[in-house]
Scaffold this motif. Structure first.
Motif, PDB file in Angstrom:
ATOM      1  N   VAL A   1      49.631  72.891  57.308  1.00  0.00           N
ATOM      2  CA  VAL A   1      49.693  73.766  56.139  1.00  0.00           C
ATOM      3  C   VAL A   1      48.544  73.444  55.198  1.00  0.00           C
ATOM      4  O   VAL A   1      48.242  72.282  54.942  1.00  0.00           O
ATOM      5  CB  VAL A   1      51.035  73.589  55.402  1.00  0.00           C
ATOM      6  CG1 VAL A   1      51.074  74.455  54.158  1.00  0.00           C
ATOM      7  CG2 VAL A   1      52.196  73.931  56.331  1.00  0.00           C
TER       8      VAL A   1
ATOM      9  N   SER B   1      51.377  77.015  59.741  1.00  0.00           N
ATOM     10  CA  SER B   1      52.681  77.326  60.299  1.00  0.00           C
ATOM     11  C   SER B   1      53.776  76.759  59.403  1.00  0.00           C
ATOM     12  O   SER B   1      53.874  75.546  59.235  1.00  0.00           O
ATOM     13  CB  SER B   1      52.797  76.737  61.707  1.00  0.00           C
ATOM     14  OG  SER B   1      54.062  77.017  62.250  1.00  0.00           O
ATOM     15  N   PHE B   2      54.576  77.634  58.831  1.00  0.00           N
ATOM     16  CA  PHE B   2      55.681  77.174  58.000  1.00  0.00           C
ATOM     17  C   PHE B   2      56.767  78.245  57.969  1.00  0.00           C
ATOM     18  O   PHE B   2      56.543  79.388  58.366  1.00  0.00           O
ATOM     19  CB  PHE B   2      55.218  76.847  56.577  1.00  0.00           C
ATOM     20  CG  PHE B   2      54.424  77.927  55.906  1.00  0.00           C
ATOM     21  CD1 PHE B   2      53.042  77.929  55.971  1.00  0.00           C
ATOM     22  CD2 PHE B   2      55.050  78.941  55.195  1.00  0.00           C
ATOM     23  CE1 PHE B   2      52.297  78.919  55.349  1.00  0.00           C
ATOM     24  CE2 PHE B   2      54.322  79.929  54.573  1.00  0.00           C
ATOM     25  CZ  PHE B   2      52.935  79.927  54.645  1.00  0.00           C
ATOM     26  N   LEU B   3      57.942  77.857  57.478  1.00  0.00           N
ATOM     27  CA  LEU B   3      59.080  78.763  57.458  1.00  0.00           C
ATOM     28  C   LEU B   3      59.113  79.602  56.190  1.00  0.00           C
ATOM     29  O   LEU B   3      59.278  80.822  56.247  1.00  0.00           O
ATOM     30  CB  LEU B   3      60.377  77.968  57.600  1.00  0.00           C
ATOM     31  CG  LEU B   3      60.496  77.155  58.901  1.00  0.00           C
ATOM     32  CD1 LEU B   3      61.745  76.297  58.866  1.00  0.00           C
ATOM     33  CD2 LEU B   3      60.492  78.078  60.104  1.00  0.00           C
ATOM     34  N   ARG B   4      58.987  78.935  55.066  1.00  0.00           N
ATOM     35  CA  ARG B   4      59.005  79.666  53.804  1.00  0.00           C
ATOM     36  C   ARG B   4      58.449  78.785  52.695  1.00  0.00           C
ATOM     37  O   ARG B   4      58.339  77.576  52.841  1.00  0.00           O
ATOM     38  CB  ARG B   4      60.418  80.136  53.442  1.00  0.00           C
ATOM     39  CG  ARG B   4      61.407  79.019  53.109  1.00  0.00           C
ATOM     40  CD  ARG B   4      62.772  79.590  52.793  1.00  0.00           C
ATOM     41  NE  ARG B   4      63.742  78.552  52.437  1.00  0.00           N
ATOM     42  CZ  ARG B   4      63.979  78.159  51.195  1.00  0.00           C
ATOM     43  NH1 ARG B   4      63.328  78.715  50.192  1.00  0.00           N
ATOM     44  NH2 ARG B   4      64.886  77.217  50.939  1.00  0.00           N
TER      45      ARG B   4
ATOM     46  N   ASN C   1      51.654  85.095  50.816  1.00  0.00           N
ATOM     47  CA  ASN C   1      51.781  83.653  50.565  1.00  0.00           C
ATOM     48  C   ASN C   1      50.740  83.182  49.562  1.00  0.00           C
ATOM     49  O   ASN C   1      50.114  82.123  49.743  1.00  0.00           O
ATOM     50  CB  ASN C   1      51.660  82.859  51.871  1.00  0.00           C
ATOM     51  CG  ASN C   1      52.750  83.202  52.860  1.00  0.00           C
ATOM     52  OD1 ASN C   1      53.927  83.266  52.498  1.00  0.00           O
ATOM     53  ND2 ASN C   1      52.362  83.451  54.101  1.00  0.00           N
TER      54      ASN C   1
ATOM     55  N   ILE D   1      56.865  73.741  50.322  1.00  0.00           N
ATOM     56  CA  ILE D   1      56.833  74.485  51.584  1.00  0.00           C
ATOM     57  C   ILE D   1      57.789  73.875  52.599  1.00  0.00           C
ATOM     58  O   ILE D   1      57.806  72.645  52.784  1.00  0.00           O
ATOM     59  CB  ILE D   1      55.399  74.523  52.137  1.00  0.00           C
ATOM     60  CG1 ILE D   1      54.484  75.266  51.146  1.00  0.00           C
ATOM     61  CG2 ILE D   1      55.354  75.176  53.508  1.00  0.00           C
ATOM     62  CD1 ILE D   1      53.036  75.302  51.536  1.00  0.00           C
ATOM     63  N   TYR D   2      58.547  74.741  53.241  1.00  0.00           N
ATOM     64  CA  TYR D   2      59.477  74.339  54.298  1.00  0.00           C
ATOM     65  C   TYR D   2      58.856  74.662  55.648  1.00  0.00           C
ATOM     66  O   TYR D   2      58.446  75.802  55.892  1.00  0.00           O
ATOM     67  CB  TYR D   2      60.791  75.097  54.151  1.00  0.00           C
ATOM     68  CG  TYR D   2      61.556  74.778  52.896  1.00  0.00           C
ATOM     69  CD1 TYR D   2      61.226  75.383  51.688  1.00  0.00           C
ATOM     70  CD2 TYR D   2      62.605  73.876  52.913  1.00  0.00           C
ATOM     71  CE1 TYR D   2      61.929  75.089  50.528  1.00  0.00           C
ATOM     72  CE2 TYR D   2      63.324  73.579  51.762  1.00  0.00           C
ATOM     73  CZ  TYR D   2      62.980  74.187  50.574  1.00  0.00           C
ATOM     74  OH  TYR D   2      63.668  73.894  49.429  1.00  0.00           O
ATOM     75  N   SER D   3      58.799  73.650  56.515  1.00  0.00           N
ATOM     76  CA  SER D   3      58.319  73.885  57.868  1.00  0.00           C
ATOM     77  C   SER D   3      59.221  73.159  58.862  1.00  0.00           C
ATOM     78  O   SER D   3      60.064  72.369  58.453  1.00  0.00           O
ATOM     79  CB  SER D   3      56.873  73.415  58.023  1.00  0.00           C
ATOM     80  OG  SER D   3      56.821  72.006  57.993  1.00  0.00           O
TER      81      SER D   3
ATOM     82  N   THR E   1      59.057  69.131  55.160  1.00  0.00           N
ATOM     83  CA  THR E   1      59.245  69.914  53.935  1.00  0.00           C
ATOM     84  C   THR E   1      58.753  69.078  52.772  1.00  0.00           C
ATOM     85  O   THR E   1      59.074  67.886  52.681  1.00  0.00           O
ATOM     86  CB  THR E   1      60.721  70.265  53.736  1.00  0.00           C
ATOM     87  OG1 THR E   1      61.138  71.145  54.782  1.00  0.00           O
ATOM     88  CG2 THR E   1      60.940  70.937  52.396  1.00  0.00           C
TER      89      THR E   1
END
Length: 119
Positions: free
Chosen positions: A2, A27-30, A76, A99-101, A105
Motif C-alpha cells: 500500500v 492491494s487493500f480491502l478498504r 481512494n 487502511i485494512y488489508s 491493518t
C-alpha cells in the motif's frame, strides 16, 4: 504494497490557495479515516484535518474556515483545499490513512509535500 502518494504542494503568497491531493494505491480491502497532518521546522507533527469514510470532518482550530478536507472513495483519494493561506501554514504536509488489508491493518503515511507561504 500500500502506498499513499501526495501532490499539490508549492510556494504561494499569503492570501493565496493551494489544493493537496493524496491517492492510495496497492492491494487493500478498504480505507476508513483519512487525514492531513503538518510539521513545521522545529515543531511536532500536528493534525490539520481528518475525514471519515462517511464524510464527517474535523479540523484544527487554526485552519477552521480556511481549509476544507474532502475525499473521493471511488478513487481512494483525499483532498485538502487550503484558502487564505498564512505564513504560519508553512510546513511539510503529510497524508495519513487507516487502511485494512488481508496482510495488515494500520496507519499509512505519504512521503510529505512542502507548502511554503510567503508574506
Amino acid at each position: 504494497q500500500v502506498q499513499l502518494v501526495e501532490s499539490g504542494g508549492g510556494l504561494v503568497q499569503a492570501g493565496g490557495s493551494l489544493r493537496l491531493s493524496c491517492a492510495a494505491s496497492g492491494s487493500f480491502l478498504r480505507i476508513s479515516a483519512m487525514g492531513w497532518y503538518r510539521q513545521a521546522p522545529g515543531k511536532q507533527r500536528e493534525l490539520v484535518a481528518a475525514i471519515t469514510s462517511g464524510g464527517s470532518a474535523n479540523y484544527a482550530d487554526s485552519v477552521k474556515g480556511r481549509f476544507t478536507i474532502s475525499r473521493d472513495n471511488a478513487k481512494n483519494t483525499v483532498y485538502l483545499q487550503m484558502n487564505s493561506l498564512k505564513p504560519e501554514d508553512t510546513a511539510v504536509y503529510y497524508c495519513n490513512a487507516h487502511i485494512y488489508s488481508v496482510v495488515a491493518t494500520g496507519d499509512y503515511w505519504g512521503q510529505g509535500t512542502q507548502v511554503t507561504v510567503s508574506s
